[in-house]
Motif scaffolding. Structure first.
Motif, mmCIF file in Angstrom:
data_model
loop_
_atom_site.group_PDB
_atom_site.id
_atom_site.type_symbol
_atom_site.label_atom_id
_atom_site.label_comp_id
_atom_site.label_asym_id
_atom_site.label_seq_id
_atom_site.Cartn_x
_atom_site.Cartn_y
_atom_site.Cartn_z
ATOM 1 N N CYS A 16 5.674 4.358 2.352
ATOM 2 C CA CYS A 16 6.433 3.895 1.185
ATOM 3 C C CYS A 16 6.090 2.444 0.843
ATOM 4 N N TYR A 17 5.900 1.621 1.869
ATOM 5 C CA TYR A 17 5.526 0.229 1.615
ATOM 6 C C TYR A 17 4.172 0.154 0.920
ATOM 7 N N PHE A 42 4.488 1.432 -2.733
ATOM 8 C CA PHE A 42 5.140 0.509 -3.652
ATOM 9 C C PHE A 42 4.318 -0.757 -3.849
ATOM 10 N N ASP A 43 3.798 -1.322 -2.756
ATOM 11 C CA ASP A 43 3.126 -2.606 -2.851
ATOM 12 C C ASP A 43 1.752 -2.492 -3.500
ATOM 13 N N LEU A 102 2.054 0.953 -6.833
ATOM 14 C CA LEU A 102 2.899 0.668 -7.991
ATOM 15 C C LEU A 102 2.993 -0.815 -8.316
ATOM 16 N N ASP A 103 2.422 -1.647 -7.454
ATOM 17 C CA ASP A 103 2.427 -3.104 -7.621
ATOM 18 C C ASP A 103 3.848 -3.671 -7.688
ATOM 19 N N VAL A 104 4.708 -3.149 -6.814
ATOM 20 C CA VAL A 104 6.076 -3.641 -6.684
ATOM 21 C C VAL A 104 6.161 -4.375 -5.347
ATOM 22 N N PRO A 105 6.302 -5.694 -5.372
ATOM 23 C CA PRO A 105 6.339 -6.428 -4.105
ATOM 24 C C PRO A 105 7.645 -6.177 -3.349
ATOM 25 N N LEU A 106 7.516 -5.908 -2.068
ATOM 26 C CA LEU A 106 8.670 -5.686 -1.206
ATOM 27 C C LEU A 106 8.704 -6.766 -0.146
#
Length: 150
Positions: free
Chosen positions: A130-131, A134-135, A138-142
Motif C-alpha cells: 500500500c505504501y 500510494f507513494d 498515485l504520487d500521494v506522499p505518506l
C-alpha cells in the motif's frame, strides 16, 4: 423493519442535501477539466438511489437477519477494533504509515482468529504494498515516521 426504513430514509435525506452542497463546490484552482464536483455527486447519487430502493422495496424482499450483535464476544471484538483504529489514527504520523499499518493489521488479524505468523506476514506485505502504491503509483506522499525521518 420500520426502524430500518426510518434510518435509511434519514441517510437518503442527508445524501440529497449533500448532493446540493457538492453541486455548488468550486475549486479555487482548475487542475482537472471536470473539476472536483463529479466524484462526490456521483457517489451521493448512487447512495440516494440505493436508499430509495431500500425504503420502497417490497416486504417479501427483506428477510430478518440475525447479526449476532448481542453476543458479548462480537461486541468485544467490535470495541477492540474501534480502539485499534483510534490508536492507528493517533500514531499514524509519529510511527509512519508502514509501521502503524503493520501493527494495526496484525492486531486485527490476530483478534479475528488469524495465525500469528500469517497475520504478521500479511500485515507487513500489505503495508509495504500500500505504501509503494500510494507513494510511487498515485504520487500521494505518506509519512515515514521517526525511524526514517531525515
Amino acid at each position: 423493519m420500520l426502524f430500518e426504513r426510518i434510518f435509511i430514509s434519514s441517510i437518503g435525506i442527508a445524501s440529497f442535501i449533500l448532493i446540493f452542497v457538492a453541486w455548488g463546490h468550486v475549486a479555487p484552482i482548475a487542475y482537472d477539466p471536470l473539476g472536483p464536483r463529479p466524484y462526490p455527486v456521483l457517489l451521493l447519487s448512487l447512495l440516494l438511489i440505493s436508499c430509495v430502493y431500500l425504503v420502497f422495496r417490497p416486504k417479501r424482499f427483506s428477510d430478518k437477519v440475525d447479526t449476532g450483535f448481542l453476543n458479548p464476544l462480537v461486541l468485544k471484538k467490535v470495541c477492540l477494533t474501534l480502539l485499534f483504529f483510534f490508536i492507528y489514527a493517533f500514531t499514524f504520523e509519529f510511527l509512519g504509515f508502514i509501521l502503524a499499518t503493520t501493527i494495526m493489521c496484525f492486531a486485527i488479524g490476530v483478534l479475528f482468529g488469524g495465525n500469528i505468523k500469517a497475520s504478521l506476514i500479511s500485515a507487513i506485505s500489505m503495508s509495504v504494498f500500500c505504501y509503494l502504491m500510494f507513494d510511487y503509483g498515485l504520487d500521494v506522499p505518506l509519512p515515514l515516521g521517526f525511524f526514517f525521518s531525515k
